[in-house]
Design an enzyme around this catalytic site. Structure first.
Site, PDB file in Angstrom:
ATOM      1  N   GLU A   1       4.830  -5.160   7.057  1.00  0.00           N
ATOM      2  CA  GLU A   1       3.952  -4.163   7.312  1.00  0.00           C
ATOM      3  C   GLU A   1       4.525  -4.090   9.115  1.00  0.00           C
ATOM      4  O   GLU A   1       4.438  -3.134   9.777  1.00  0.00           O
ATOM      5  CB  GLU A   1       2.372  -4.248   7.786  1.00  0.00           C
ATOM      6  CG  GLU A   1       1.569  -3.918   6.581  1.00  0.00           C
ATOM      7  CD  GLU A   1       1.679  -5.199   6.035  1.00  0.00           C
ATOM      8  OE1 GLU A   1       2.419  -6.065   6.062  1.00  0.00           O
ATOM      9  OE2 GLU A   1       0.628  -5.531   4.726  1.00  0.00           O
TER      10      GLU A   1
ATOM     11  N   GLY B   1       0.470  -4.887   1.143  1.00  0.00           N
ATOM     12  CA  GLY B   1      -0.810  -5.213   0.205  1.00  0.00           C
ATOM     13  C   GLY B   1      -0.572  -5.683  -1.451  1.00  0.00           C
ATOM     14  O   GLY B   1      -1.806  -5.988  -2.085  1.00  0.00           O
TER      15      GLY B   1
ATOM     16  N   ALA C   1       0.913  -1.242  -0.030  1.00  0.00           N
ATOM     17  CA  ALA C   1      -0.148  -0.211   0.053  1.00  0.00           C
ATOM     18  C   ALA C   1       0.887   1.212  -0.051  1.00  0.00           C
ATOM     19  O   ALA C   1       2.379   1.305   0.527  1.00  0.00           O
ATOM     20  CB  ALA C   1      -0.627  -0.050   0.958  1.00  0.00           C
TER      21      ALA C   1
ATOM     22  N   GLU D   1      -0.945  -8.875  -0.322  1.00  0.00           N
ATOM     23  CA  GLU D   1      -2.042  -9.516  -0.295  1.00  0.00           C
ATOM     24  C   GLU D   1      -2.960  -9.435  -1.557  1.00  0.00           C
ATOM     25  O   GLU D   1      -3.848  -9.498  -1.768  1.00  0.00           O
ATOM     26  CB  GLU D   1      -2.814  -7.941   1.016  1.00  0.00           C
ATOM     27  CG  GLU D   1      -2.002  -8.000   1.869  1.00  0.00           C
ATOM     28  CD  GLU D   1      -2.648  -6.914   3.414  1.00  0.00           C
ATOM     29  OE1 GLU D   1      -1.606  -6.264   2.339  1.00  0.00           O
ATOM     30  OE2 GLU D   1      -3.251  -7.412   4.449  1.00  0.00           O
TER      31      GLU D   1
HETATM   32  N1  CO8 Z   1       4.600   3.077  -0.753  1.00  0.00           N
HETATM   33  C1  CO8 Z   1       5.097   3.682  -1.130  1.00  0.00           C
HETATM   34  N2  CO8 Z   1       6.134   3.933  -1.666  1.00  0.00           N
HETATM   35  C2  CO8 Z   1       6.825   3.311  -1.896  1.00  0.00           C
HETATM   36  C3  CO8 Z   1       6.301   1.662  -1.342  1.00  0.00           C
HETATM   37  C4  CO8 Z   1       5.507   2.321  -1.020  1.00  0.00           C
HETATM   38  N3  CO8 Z   1       5.245   0.524  -0.514  1.00  0.00           N
HETATM   39  N4  CO8 Z   1       7.853   1.172  -1.722  1.00  0.00           N
HETATM   40  C5  CO8 Z   1       8.147   1.841  -1.847  1.00  0.00           C
HETATM   41  N5  CO8 Z   1       8.468   2.821  -2.918  1.00  0.00           N
HETATM   42  C6  CO8 Z   1       8.947   4.031  -3.267  1.00  0.00           C
HETATM   43  C7  CO8 Z   1      10.114   4.278  -3.021  1.00  0.00           C
HETATM   44  O1  CO8 Z   1       9.932   5.778  -1.841  1.00  0.00           O
HETATM   45  C8  CO8 Z   1      11.607   5.149  -3.375  1.00  0.00           C
HETATM   46  O2  CO8 Z   1      10.479   6.680  -3.877  1.00  0.00           O
HETATM   47  P1  CO8 Z   1      11.436   7.440  -4.399  1.00  0.00           P
HETATM   48  O3  CO8 Z   1      12.355   7.146  -5.924  1.00  0.00           O
HETATM   49  O4  CO8 Z   1      10.828   8.752  -4.563  1.00  0.00           O
HETATM   50  O5  CO8 Z   1      11.848   7.807  -2.754  1.00  0.00           O
HETATM   51  C9  CO8 Z   1      10.468   4.358  -4.666  1.00  0.00           C
HETATM   52  O6  CO8 Z   1       9.178   3.529  -4.695  1.00  0.00           O
HETATM   53  C10 CO8 Z   1      11.322   3.066  -4.889  1.00  0.00           C
HETATM   54  O7  CO8 Z   1      11.728   2.083  -3.880  1.00  0.00           O
HETATM   55  P2  CO8 Z   1      13.654   2.207  -3.137  1.00  0.00           P
HETATM   56  O8  CO8 Z   1      13.908   3.042  -3.759  1.00  0.00           O
HETATM   57  O9  CO8 Z   1      13.222   2.531  -2.640  1.00  0.00           O
HETATM   58  O10 CO8 Z   1      13.458   0.952  -4.339  1.00  0.00           O
HETATM   59  P3  CO8 Z   1      14.803  -0.384  -3.442  1.00  0.00           P
HETATM   60  O11 CO8 Z   1      15.263  -1.279  -4.666  1.00  0.00           O
HETATM   61  O12 CO8 Z   1      15.768   0.764  -3.285  1.00  0.00           O
HETATM   62  O13 CO8 Z   1      14.025  -0.740  -2.381  1.00  0.00           O
HETATM   63  C11 CO8 Z   1      11.732  -2.017  -1.258  1.00  0.00           C
HETATM   64  C12 CO8 Z   1      12.367  -1.648  -2.521  1.00  0.00           C
HETATM   65  C13 CO8 Z   1      12.636  -3.468  -0.527  1.00  0.00           C
HETATM   66  C14 CO8 Z   1      10.496  -3.185  -1.824  1.00  0.00           C
HETATM   67  C15 CO8 Z   1      11.481  -0.871  -0.788  1.00  0.00           C
HETATM   68  O14 CO8 Z   1      10.947  -0.102  -1.224  1.00  0.00           O
HETATM   69  C16 CO8 Z   1      10.747  -1.093   0.558  1.00  0.00           C
HETATM   70  O15 CO8 Z   1      11.037  -1.633   1.177  1.00  0.00           O
HETATM   71  N6  CO8 Z   1       9.185  -1.267   0.338  1.00  0.00           N
HETATM   72  C17 CO8 Z   1       8.112  -0.977   1.380  1.00  0.00           C
HETATM   73  C18 CO8 Z   1       8.136  -2.061   1.866  1.00  0.00           C
HETATM   74  C19 CO8 Z   1       6.909  -2.269   2.571  1.00  0.00           C
HETATM   75  O16 CO8 Z   1       6.741  -1.958   4.046  1.00  0.00           O
HETATM   76  N7  CO8 Z   1       5.807  -2.241   1.789  1.00  0.00           N
HETATM   77  C20 CO8 Z   1       4.937  -2.325   2.729  1.00  0.00           C
HETATM   78  C21 CO8 Z   1       4.448  -1.132   3.096  1.00  0.00           C
HETATM   79  S1  CO8 Z   1       2.304  -1.039   4.149  1.00  0.00           S
HETATM   80  C22 CO8 Z   1       1.250  -2.333   3.314  1.00  0.00           C
HETATM   81  O17 CO8 Z   1       1.604  -2.352   2.283  1.00  0.00           O
HETATM   82  C23 CO8 Z   1       0.251  -2.288   4.176  1.00  0.00           C
HETATM   83  C24 CO8 Z   1      -0.251  -1.419   5.960  1.00  0.00           C
HETATM   84  C25 CO8 Z   1      -1.305  -2.640   6.200  1.00  0.00           C
HETATM   85  C26 CO8 Z   1      -1.795  -0.768   7.002  1.00  0.00           C
HETATM   86  C27 CO8 Z   1      -3.357  -0.347   7.271  1.00  0.00           C
HETATM   87  C28 CO8 Z   1      -3.931   0.153   7.915  1.00  0.00           C
HETATM   88  C29 CO8 Z   1      -5.332   0.201   7.512  1.00  0.00           C
END
Ligand code: CO8
Length: 258
Positions: free
Chosen positions: A132, A109, A66, A112
């Site tokens: 998460e 997400g 997400a 999911e």
């Molecule tokens: N949301 C927003 N932006 C994201 C996300 C995300 N989930 N994942 C990656 N991006 C963005 C990064 O911020 C980056 O943007 P920018 O260039 O502007 O800095 C761009 O995508 C590229 O990402 P990275 O530079 O981080 O790429 P890497 O190759 O270094 O790393 C990873 C890849 C390992 C996938 C890394 O991006 C990462 O860890 N991402 C987040 C993964 C994560 O934590 N996902 C879970 C998200 S929370 C969710 O899904 C559910 C939450 C439920 C909450 C419940 C609420 C009711």
């Protein structure tokens, strides 16, 4: 086909191919993508020219979760009042089969979303996870429930508590992915699989989806009763007559409803 900003849609024969398309954010699922994807799926579900749907992402990411940036500042009252993520119930209402073709990251997400599809074809590059907990939250689009049903309590609990990722081999072994495909062939193989399904009798396909999904929801006695009733109902389909006649006559079936 409608034009969207966050997804690409394409029709290949009777297969609808949806490609998540926010490459700069690794296909992070924001509100716009949610709305565009759900309305595209609903459109394909209604379209008599479509028999099966494939959802895929990029080589690097199916979806990295997400959109964290969209949720970062949200308050409890906003999350609760808007019932954040409840729109995904619309995906569960889609009656035609949906295949997730996953390459690269399927995290949070993204994992999911893949699990909301009817099955997952994994590229050898696929990585699944529910990270998460590292953000101080937990899965919110069904992960704690669907992952547990798919891979069992031990792996689901470990993954949700530590945020560690599963590679494709482990995901297949654990029952999260139906098969592993070389990354370069993923989309073609998913479309081929979808074409096979789209070549079957559509009402029969929809009844199979309904019956298998029932297994998650009810106990065995009720599930078996439901299966038997749906099986009986299939004898009202001319495609049942055609399918069985074609077998006896040693020819390919010419299903009317596809
Ligand atoms: N949301 C927003 N932006 C994201 C996300 C995300 N989930 N994942 C990656 N991006 C963005 C990064 O911020 C980056 O943007 P920018 O260039 O502007 O800095 C761009 O995508 C590229 O990402 P990275 O530079 O981080 O790429 P890497 O190759 O270094 O790393 C990873 C890849 C390992 C996938 C890394 O991006 C990462 O860890 N991402 C987040 C993964 C994560 O934590 N996902 C879970 C998200 S929370 C969710 O899904 C559910 C939450 C439920 C909450 C419940 C609420 C009711």
């Amino acid at each position: 086909m409608m034009t969207h900003e966050t997804i690409l849609t394409e029709q290949r024969g009777r297969v609808a191919l949806v490609t998540l398309n926010r490459p700069k954010a690794l296909n992070a699922i924001n509100r716009q993508l949610t709305e565009e994807l759900l309305s595209a799926l609903e459109g394909f579900d209604k379209d008599p020219g479509i028999g099966c749907i494939v959802i895929t992402g990029s080589e690097k990411a199916f979806a990295a979760g997400a959109d964290i940036k969209e949720m970062q500042e949200a308050s409890y009252i906003e999350m609760y009042s808007n019932d954040w993520f409840s729109a995904w119930d619309r995906m569960i209402a889609v009656r035609k089969p949906i295949i997730a073709a996953v390459a690269g990251y399927a995290l949070g997400g993204g994992c999911e979303l893949a699990m909301m599809c009817d099955f997952i074809l994994a590229a050898d590059s696929a990585k699944f996870g529910q990270p998460e907990i590292k953000l101080g939250v937990m899965p919110g689009m069904g992960g704690s429930q669907r992952l547990t049903r798919l891979v069992g309590r031990a792996k689901a609990m470990e993954m949700c508590l530590t945020g560690r990722m599963m590679d494709a081999a482990e995901a297949e072994r654990a029952g999260l992915a139906s098969r592993i495909v070389p990354a370069a062939e993923l989309v073609e193989e998913a479309v081929r699989t979808a074409e096979t399904i789209a070549g079957m009798s559509l009402p029969a396909v929809m009844m199979v989806k309904e019956a298998v999904n029932r297994a998650d929801q009810v106990n065995l006695t009720e599930g078996l009763r439901h299966e038997r009733r749906v099986f009986h109902a299939m004898f009202a389909l001319d495609d049942q007559k055609e399918g069985m006649t074609a077998f006896v006559e040693k020819r390919a079936p010419d299903f009317k409803h596809r």
